[in-house]
Structure formats: structure tokens, C-alpha cells
Write an enzyme that holds these catalytic residues in place. Sequence first.
Site, PDB file in Angstrom:
ATOM      1  N   GLY A 163       0.804  -1.211   0.000  1.00 37.67           N
ATOM      2  CA  GLY A 163       0.000   0.000   0.000  1.00 37.67           C
ATOM      3  C   GLY A 163       0.837   1.261   0.000  1.00 37.67           C
ATOM      4  N   ILE A 168      12.710  12.972  -2.634  1.00 39.46           N
ATOM      5  CA  ILE A 168      11.384  12.358  -2.716  1.00 39.46           C
ATOM      6  C   ILE A 168      11.100  11.925  -4.163  1.00 39.46           C
ATOM      7  CG2 ILE A 168       8.906  12.792  -2.449  1.00 39.46           C
ATOM      8  CD1 ILE A 168      10.436  12.530   0.207  1.00 39.46           C
ATOM      9  N   LYS A 188       3.261  12.608  -3.836  1.00 40.65           N
ATOM     10  CA  LYS A 188       1.911  12.224  -3.432  1.00 40.65           C
ATOM     11  C   LYS A 188       1.940  11.008  -2.499  1.00 40.65           C
ATOM     12  CE  LYS A 188      -2.541  11.490  -5.607  1.00 40.65           C
ATOM     13  NZ  LYS A 188      -3.199  11.561  -6.925  1.00 40.65           N
ATOM     14  N   GLY A 207       9.125   5.125   5.399  1.00 42.65           N
ATOM     15  CA  GLY A 207       7.887   4.473   5.824  1.00 42.65           C
ATOM     16  C   GLY A 207       7.611   4.610   7.304  1.00 42.65           C
ATOM     17  N   GLU A 208       8.642   4.546   8.106  1.00 44.52           N
ATOM     18  CA  GLU A 208       8.422   4.435   9.548  1.00 44.52           C
ATOM     19  C   GLU A 208       8.714   5.704  10.337  1.00 44.52           C
ATOM     20  OE1 GLU A 208       9.430   0.063  10.794  1.00 44.52           O
ATOM     21  OE2 GLU A 208      10.572   0.626   9.040  1.00 44.52           O
TER      22      GLU A 208
HETATM   23 MO1  MOS Z   1       8.012  -2.101   9.321  1.00 49.62          MO
HETATM   24  S1  MOS Z   1       8.232  -2.750  11.277  1.00 49.62           S
HETATM   25  O1  MOS Z   1       7.678  -3.506   8.453  1.00 49.62           O
HETATM   26  O2  MOS Z   1       6.542  -1.091   9.449  1.00 49.62           O
END
Ligand code: MOS
Length: 745
Positions: A486, A637, A641, A711-712
Site C-alpha cells: 500500500g 522524494i 503524493k 515508511g516508519e
Molecule cells: Mo516495518 S516494522 O515492516 O513497518
Amino acid sequence: MTTHAKTPVDPAPSVPVGGAVGRPVDRRDGHAKVTGAARFSAEHHYPDLTYATMVHATIARGTITAIDTAAAVAVPGVVAVLTHLNAPRIRPVRKGNIVRDLGPSVSGTEVNYLNTDQVFWDGQPIAVVVAQTSVAANEAAPLVTVTYREQQARVDFAAEQHNATPAKGDLTFAGTKKKGDAEAALATAQVSVDLRYTTPGLQHNTIEPHATIAVWSGDHLTVHDTTQSTDASHKYLAWRFGVPAAQVRVRAEFVGGAFGGKFAVWPGTVIAAMAAKAVGRPVRLALSRKAVSRAAGGRTASTNRIALGATRDGRLTALIQDSITHVGSVGGLLEATSSPARHLYGAKNMLTRQNLVEMDLLPNTWLRAPGEAIGSFVLESAMDELAYELAMDPIDLRMRNEPATDPTSGKKFSQRMLREAFEAGAERFGWADRNPSPRSMRDGEWLVGMGAATAYHPVLRLVADVKVRLSNDGTALVQCGFHEMGMAAATVQAQIAADALGIAYEKVRVEYGDSDLPPGPMAGNSNQTATVATSVLAACAELTRKVTALARKTGTTGQEPAATLRAAHTPFLEASVGSTSRLGSLRSQGRFLATFLKDQRWSKAARGAQFCEVRVNADTGELRISRWLGMFDVGHIINPKTAASQLRGSIVMGIGMAMSEQTLVDPRNGRTMSAGLDSYYLPVHADIPPIDVAWLNEPDKSMPLGIIGLGEVGMTGVAAAIANAVYHATGRRIRDLPISLDKTL
Ligand code: MOS
């Protein structure tokens, strides 16, 4: 010939050739997902498909002495009930698979499901019902009756903490790190705080719960599994079932969220494959939300001491963080709670220690920003408390302690623009309007508060094998077994490949999510985009060299690549990085090591400045988050979006952690009481304010295209920013998450 997941071509207005990177193109998987055309793991059709439901243990530790399946077997439509007495024997888990100090193992636990009478946590699957319909399977599963010989179990985290021992390991994220004498420096510091913070266990609650369809054809196994690690998972299953890896195919074309919870192979996957073998028919095992909570690990709870010492002008002289987290008796993962404390501020004396206690609970696993989500709450709350002790602006305190090099390793930063992020963020958010006194800002019955915190997540790069094909009709095909959960994984790789090959974005197709493809990395630790991009760029460069050589031969230099292929009567050209051959896999491991060592020369991370405004009702204690800004330092980036969407989604997850989410374990018996969305409170739309995200867009010079995984990082610092804002609004310091109503009143 096998078929792989294909990305549909983006119907958006055409993107100029060479200008795909940096454009906000739509997610390629988006249309299929919102229209219901996407098929998730449980949605593949097979004639003869059977449906399975697991039976879970109801004790935390002990032995099964009897198991009565007669009533379940008698339910019309039931095909089989498998227990440890009659399930197929498969190879036991390799003990070496569990490396607690390094990360979660592919085998989420050490348990040989349905091949053992031993119970290691309340919720461990101990039987499975296979039926013609899911209704029959669900009806029969509770009819299985089990008798146990119970043993004393360790299930109360508060009561077990005295048994914690320092985690071993000397990698940057594990164990104990010391610099100078932090305790002595703390004792003599001009100003200090010495505090205790706790965080509860958390669950992933992905939109798509864990689900598997397993199909045996002779000794070939196909598994549709919602996983963020097709490569590791197919090798693991091959080993457990004693067949060559080439005969196991794991497919995960669409994954409805994972957040670390779908890295390990949890019991459902193994049991589905086992059941399919036993009944000789395809088996679908789709876990209910309750079953996910009982059979797939989440985040550990934590208790943390943090102490900061400083000079009166705000220079840190001591930083101590001592954390306790838990693992299961049969697996689990060390949460790197000290990660932010080790890399954010230049304290002269530091001591960070991570302690583990073993408990008879479902082993924990990665959950978005493992370590940093907890550690940033602890550190960034404590920095705010110290700022108040010093009567200093909390952002100024952070900036006063900006280190020149990594505070623990001494390495140079490949990129560090935290100062710029705070400056730009403070300006955009209107931080200057904040009256620093607690309880000083009010809007009618609402107490208003503003809080800030630093976001931090390290950069990791793994290895990916990639194959790129350019055809003489002008299209290109990129193949790599990575994962689309996603986050626009395929979309951004298509953007990167299009520009690297000098062809139109719409002409690039990407195949992913299948262990039959060249192996990609697991999607976790925010590594995937940069990892795959490294190989996509290398393969495209190789392919471009081949095209250039051919153009020289055919005299078509300067023309588009497809014209060269047509002139040479060549249907297509290919280039690969790595391969699935034995030699290729050795080469891939070599490439991984080379990249890893290269990356190790630097201290690399994604960073950011989180700002929030809260409103707390003076009469009812109701907490509302009214504004948010995340200003990030996350490299170049590729797609504004989808990057904004990733950061925003992570901030929402952080808001959930701060305000309402918690895994509740019954301290008497170890049962998860918050199994299901009726008892585990996720934030809903009404809880989420407009979230403003922005970034500096400065490439990290040590990374391909300047990419830093993002992502995190968005989740980190969120809970602290909220707790700090709540303190500013109310004068109440909340050190135990979640910040529920009873604590704000
Ligand atoms: Mo990472 S811990 O796969 O969001």
C-alpha cells in the site's frame, strides 16, 4: 510459464520522458484496490477449496493431556480435524532461526504447531478444523475440547520485571552502550531529570488480517499469503515441508497493510499448508481479527528509566536510558528502544541499556518503527521535561545539543538537517505564538497546548535481484519479488526505471509480490524502496549500455531505444542484477555485504520535526488533536503524493499509540483481552486532524538517487509531541501511554 502480478498502466496524464522521478503520479495499485478488483490472499478461487479455522489454547503454559474432536468431526461439512495426534509430521523449526538480539526470525516462534503437545502461550494454535464451508469450520472449532496439565506461567509484565537481564549483542541497535560515566555526570549535573515512562503492548490491526490459501500439486506447493517477505517465506516453507525451494511458490500480489506483522511466518501459514497436505485439497485459512491477536505477534510493552543531566545553559552532560521489554519463551524480538537516544543528541556521558524479560506470552515482533516508536516517546518526552526544568524553549534545547558526528559511533552523518527541519517547521506551524507556560492558552472550555518532538528512524539497505527487459515496441518490464503493501512500491520503481531507461513512465510495467520472480528484499525497516532502486538503477544502466552498443552497430545512435532494437531486428534486450542460480545467490550475498559495509561508513537516518496542537476539555478531560505538522528530512522524494501519504499514515499510527491503542493482557492467565476492534481502540477519522506534511527534499549523497526510506519515521516522535502538548495545555505530565481520559482529568 507462470504469470506474475502486473501493475496496470497509470491512466494519469502523460509524464514527460525523463521527468517521472519527483512527480506525484497516482498509485498503480490504487484503482484496483478501491474498486474491489484487487485479489487479496484469501480471495483466490480454486475448485475444491476447503476452509479452515484454528483452535487456540486456553492456558498460558502446560501440556495437552487429551483432546476430543468427536463433536467437531460430527458437524456436517467438516472434512478433517487435525491436532498434534494426527497432523502430518513436518521438519521441526531450526532453533538457530530465533535470533532475538538481531531481529525477528522468519519463524515467528520456535513452536512446531500441531506436532507438539506443549503449550507456550494462551492463544497458541493447537488444532485446525477443515470444512467445506467457513461456516462449518467456525461452528466446529469451538467444539474441540482440550484437557491440559497446567504449569505456572509468567504472564504479568509488572510482576516479572525484576527478572529482566541486559540484552546481549553488540550491534548498534542492541545491548548496552556506554560513553564516559553517565551516572556520575547525572549526580553532579546542574540541572537534571530522572523519570520513568511506560508503554503498553500494541497490535498491528492491518486492514487485511492474516490469511493463507495453500495448494499442493504433488510435491509442489503454492501459497497465497499476506506477507512482506515472499523470498524468506518460500525458503522457510520449503525447508519445513522438506521440498526444494524451487517447488514452493509464495504469492502476495496485494497486501492490505503489514507494518512488520507480516514479516515472520506465523502459525496460520504453516498450518494451512499442513492442512492442505493432510486433506489433499486447497485450504483457505483466513484469520479473524481475534485470531490474529492470539496467533500473530505485536509490539511488546515497555518500562523505561530515562535520566538527563545538563548545564544551566542546556548542554547535556548525562543521558541514561534503561529499558525493559519482554519476549516470549519461544521467540520474540529485542525492541531497540535506545535507538533514538544513541543517535540524536550530543551528550558527553551516555548509558543506554536494553533489558529483556522472558514471559509465557505470544512472542512479540516488529511493529512499525520497532524500538524508535517507544524510544522516541521516552527520549522526546524527557527532553521536554528537561526544557521546562531549564526554563528553555524545548526546540532550543534540542538545537543546543545537535552533535557534529554520531554521538555513539562517532561516524559522520551522511545527511543531517534536523536544525533546518525544526526551523522550517516552527515557522510553518507558528511555534512563536506559543506562550510557554503550561495552562496558559485557552479557547473557551478548551485548554490549548502545543508540543514538538524529534522524529528519527535509521536507514537500512538490503539486497534485491532485478531483471529489466526492454522490448522493441518501446515497453519495459521490471521484475523483482518485492512487496506492495500500500506504499506505492511498484509505482516509484516504475518512475525510477522510466527515467533510467529514458522512456515514458507509462511504458514501464512492474512485476512483484511473487517468490518466482528474482528475489527482492523483505519490506520492512523502511528499506525496500532504496534497496530495490539500487538494483533497478544497476540493471537499467547495464541495459542502457547494451542498447548504446547496439545503436553504434546499427547506426541508430540518438534515436529512442526501441528504434535501435527494431533496426537490429531484436525483439528485446535484458539485463539482470543477481540471479536465482546458486552462484547468483552467492553473488547477491556479496553485493549485500558490500552495500552494507559501505552504508556502515556513515551514520544514516531519516529525521523530522513533529509539531502538534491539542485541545483538552477543561471539564471532561477530552483530548482532541487540532493541528499537525511533520517537517521531514528524508532525502530526495521520488513521488510527493505517495510519500506524503506514507508520512501521514504513520502519523495516524502514532496518534493511535498516543491516545488509545493498547494490548490488554489478563495478568491472571495471560489471555489477550483486547482481541478485536471492539476492545482495541484504533483512531477513527473523527480523531484525526488535517495533517500537514512537508520535507526538505535534500538528497542523501550516500544513497541511490538520494533516497532515504520514509515508511516508519513518520510514526516516531508523535506520541511525545502529543504528550508534550498535553502538558503544555494542562500542566499534567503523562508518562504512561495511552493518554486516556482518566489521565488528562
Ligand atoms: Mo516495518 S516494522 O515492516 O513497518
